[in-house]
Design a protein around this motif. Structure first.
Motif, short mmCIF file in Angstrom:
data_model
loop_
_atom_site.label_atom_id
_atom_site.label_comp_id
_atom_site.label_asym_id
_atom_site.label_seq_id
_atom_site.Cartn_x
_atom_site.Cartn_y
_atom_site.Cartn_z
N ILE A 74 0.68 -1.13 0.09
CA ILE A 74 -0.09 0.08 0.05
C ILE A 74 0.92 1.34 -0.02
O ILE A 74 1.77 1.50 1.01
CB ILE A 74 -0.95 -0.02 1.22
CG1 ILE A 74 -2.01 -1.07 1.34
CG2 ILE A 74 -1.67 1.33 1.34
CD1 ILE A 74 -2.83 -1.25 2.32
N HIS A 75 0.67 2.03 -0.94
CA HIS A 75 1.29 3.29 -0.98
C HIS A 75 0.41 4.44 -0.27
O HIS A 75 -0.89 4.63 -0.66
CB HIS A 75 1.42 4.01 -2.41
CG HIS A 75 2.43 3.08 -3.13
ND1 HIS A 75 3.94 3.02 -3.04
CD2 HIS A 75 2.14 1.95 -4.09
CE1 HIS A 75 4.32 2.18 -3.97
NE2 HIS A 75 3.40 1.75 -4.44
N MET A 76 0.83 4.85 0.79
CA MET A 76 0.06 5.83 1.78
C MET A 76 0.86 7.17 1.95
O MET A 76 1.88 7.45 1.96
CB MET A 76 -0.04 5.01 3.00
CG MET A 76 -0.78 5.68 3.93
SD MET A 76 -1.12 4.80 5.64
CE MET A 76 -2.12 3.38 5.21
N ALA A 77 -0.24 8.29 2.11
CA ALA A 77 0.24 9.73 2.60
C ALA A 77 -0.51 9.93 3.77
O ALA A 77 -0.74 9.05 4.61
CB ALA A 77 0.06 10.57 1.41
N GLU A 78 -0.52 11.16 4.16
CA GLU A 78 -1.24 11.37 5.01
C GLU A 78 -2.93 11.88 4.96
O GLU A 78 -3.14 11.58 3.74
CB GLU A 78 -0.73 12.83 6.05
CG GLU A 78 -0.74 14.23 5.33
CD GLU A 78 0.01 14.24 4.31
OE1 GLU A 78 0.19 15.62 3.83
OE2 GLU A 78 0.39 13.56 3.64
N LYS A 79 -3.49 12.20 6.13
CA LYS A 79 -4.82 12.56 5.99
C LYS A 79 -5.93 11.54 5.58
O LYS A 79 -5.67 10.52 5.85
CB LYS A 79 -4.98 14.06 5.32
CG LYS A 79 -4.27 15.25 5.86
CD LYS A 79 -4.35 16.53 4.98
CE LYS A 79 -3.47 17.46 5.59
NZ LYS A 79 -3.52 18.69 4.76
N SER A 81 -5.65 9.70 2.82
CA SER A 81 -5.07 8.61 2.44
C SER A 81 -5.03 7.42 3.49
O SER A 81 -4.96 6.23 3.25
CB SER A 81 -3.58 8.88 1.89
OG SER A 81 -3.00 7.74 1.42
N VAL A 82 -4.58 7.80 4.87
CA VAL A 82 -4.59 6.81 5.69
C VAL A 82 -5.71 6.28 6.10
O VAL A 82 -5.90 4.95 6.06
CB VAL A 82 -4.19 7.56 7.01
CG1 VAL A 82 -4.17 6.64 8.34
CG2 VAL A 82 -2.68 8.17 7.19
N TYR A 83 -7.01 6.90 6.05
CA TYR A 83 -8.13 6.36 6.41
C TYR A 83 -8.78 5.36 5.14
O TYR A 83 -9.27 4.36 5.30
CB TYR A 83 -9.69 7.26 6.61
CG TYR A 83 -9.13 8.15 7.93
CD1 TYR A 83 -8.81 7.47 9.12
CD2 TYR A 83 -8.70 9.32 7.85
CE1 TYR A 83 -8.72 8.17 10.23
CE2 TYR A 83 -8.49 10.15 8.77
CZ TYR A 83 -8.18 9.54 9.96
OH TYR A 83 -8.12 10.49 11.16
N ARG A 84 -8.58 5.86 3.93
CA ARG A 84 -8.89 5.12 2.68
C ARG A 84 -8.09 3.72 2.66
O ARG A 84 -8.52 2.51 2.40
CB ARG A 84 -8.40 5.71 1.31
CG ARG A 84 -9.41 7.13 1.07
CD ARG A 84 -9.14 7.40 -0.51
NE ARG A 84 -7.90 7.90 -0.45
CZ ARG A 84 -7.52 9.06 -0.39
NH1 ARG A 84 -8.27 10.10 -0.03
NH2 ARG A 84 -6.23 9.32 -0.73
N LYS A 85 -6.93 4.03 2.87
CA LYS A 85 -5.91 2.67 2.87
C LYS A 85 -6.06 1.80 4.04
O LYS A 85 -5.71 0.43 3.90
CB LYS A 85 -4.36 3.12 2.73
CG LYS A 85 -4.24 3.85 1.57
CD LYS A 85 -4.54 3.48 0.31
CE LYS A 85 -4.51 4.53 -0.87
NZ LYS A 85 -3.20 5.10 -0.89
N GLY A 86 -6.66 2.43 5.22
CA GLY A 86 -7.17 1.41 6.38
C GLY A 86 -8.10 0.56 6.18
O GLY A 86 -7.90 -0.71 6.50
#
Length: 354
Positions: A74-79, A81-86
């Protein structure tokens, strides 16, 4: 080994797509793993972004249901992105896959600390649900270790294609900037610096500001400084255009105030282009101690360094040699791909031992 990679699509311009694209297109990597790529984020309107997120979840579920996925990368950023990838992490665990999160965000700790306590608990739970956390440098490893168990964190630099031999053209006529056109990237500092030395540069030297100027504010700033004949603004450039510009570039400049790990710096180094940048975050890790760096916002020093490199061909050649050799050793795409596959195998091996 079946790998599901989750990130952004090509309409979300920036470093995350650039990195994801290297995995998608790397022949060696795709011989070693069966890669399935799903995007859960795009650019555009809110409705379009939500649609892409839901479409991505549906595609991921179909892949999980039809394939035995071993690793979810998973490629993740902040805000957001964290919840979507969660949610993707939850799905991965539900289907028995191991999860590797590659963190691209620079201000992740600052964002995390700005959250209410209950949200911090949620975010920390998402991060720690990963079997492995990949960060973009030792600098970020220390930061993430305040949230994630340090034995789960490993440094994996972004990689770029490095030609077999240094292709640098010391007689190039371009000064190149690549990235978002905004104050925090130092774009306006570069314009100010060029204004200071404009009269000392030959007419054939052109400054390329390559990036999206969403509101036209950068173009207006260039006009206000009377630099329309010096500065070229081609917008966001694709790989072919970028490589064409590299052939005539003598210096690359990124006077950023904040970076996670800059693909501009990595790519410039791989092509032996002397780099002028700031001494922030992972920049010292990338360039090493031999290349001079500046403080963010120091316009006069920036102007001085640009002028020095423009005038001194031998210095450009020396810096090119140093940067190309360092990139070839540490940041070549081939080495990063091989290390990524090794990490996949290590995570799988740990899973088998449990």
């Amino acid at each position: 080994m079946n790998v599901l990679m989750v990130g952004v699509d090509k309409n979300r311009v920036g470093g995350m797509w650039t990195v994801a694209e290297t995995f998608i297109n790397n022949e060696w990597f795709n011989q070693k793993v069966n890669l399935y790529y799903v995007a859960t984020a795009t650019g555009g309107s809110k409705i379009k972004r939500i649609g892409k997120m839901l479409e991505g979840y549906c595609k991921a579920i179909k892949i999980f249901a039809s394939k035995k996925i071993d690793i979810v990368h998973i490629h993740m950023a902040e805000k957001g992105s964290v919840y979507r990838k969660g949610i993707v992490i939850f799905l991965a665990k539900l289907f028995g896959a191991k999860v590797i999160v590659q963190m691209h965000a620079g201000p992740i700790l600052a964002w995390y600390e700005s959250l209410p306590k209950r949200k911090q608990v949620t975010v920390a739970k998402i991060f720690n649900s990963a079997d492995q956390m990949l960060v973009l440098g030792e600098y970020w490893k220390k930061q993430m270790a305040t949230i994630v168990a340090v034995d789960k964190i490993e440094v994996l630099y972004n990689g770029a294609e490095c030609p077999e031999e240094n292709p640098y053209n010391a007689d190039g006529k371009y000064i190149l900037y690549m990235g978002l056109l905004k104050k925090t990237k130092g774009t306006y500092d570069l314009i100010d610096a060029i204004k200071l030395i404009d009269s000392e540069l030959s007419q054939e030297i052109k400054v390329y500001l390559c990036g999206v100027d969403e509101n036209g504010e950068t173009a207006q700033y260039v006009t206000e400084h009377g630099l329309q004949n010096r500065i070229v603004m081609p917008g966001w450039i694709d790989k072919n255009t970028r490589l064409a510009l590299f052939k005539n570039t003598q210096i690359c400049v990124l006077p950023s105030y904040f970076e996670a790990l800059s693909m501009t710096v990595v790519e410039a180094m791989c092509y032996g282009i002397p780099m002028i940048t700031t001494n922030i975050s992972t920049m010292p890790e990338l360039l090493g101690d031999e290349i001079e760096k500046i403080e963010p916002g120091d316009v006069h020093k920036l102007a001085e360094l640009v002028l020095e490199l423009v005038r001194n061909r031998e210095l450009r050649l020396n810096n090119s040699k140093i940067e190309y050799a360092r990139a070839k050793e540490k940041f070549s795409q081939d080495k990063i791909m091989k290390r990524t596959v090794d990490i996949y195998n290590e995570v799988e091996q740990k899973h088998c031992e449990v």
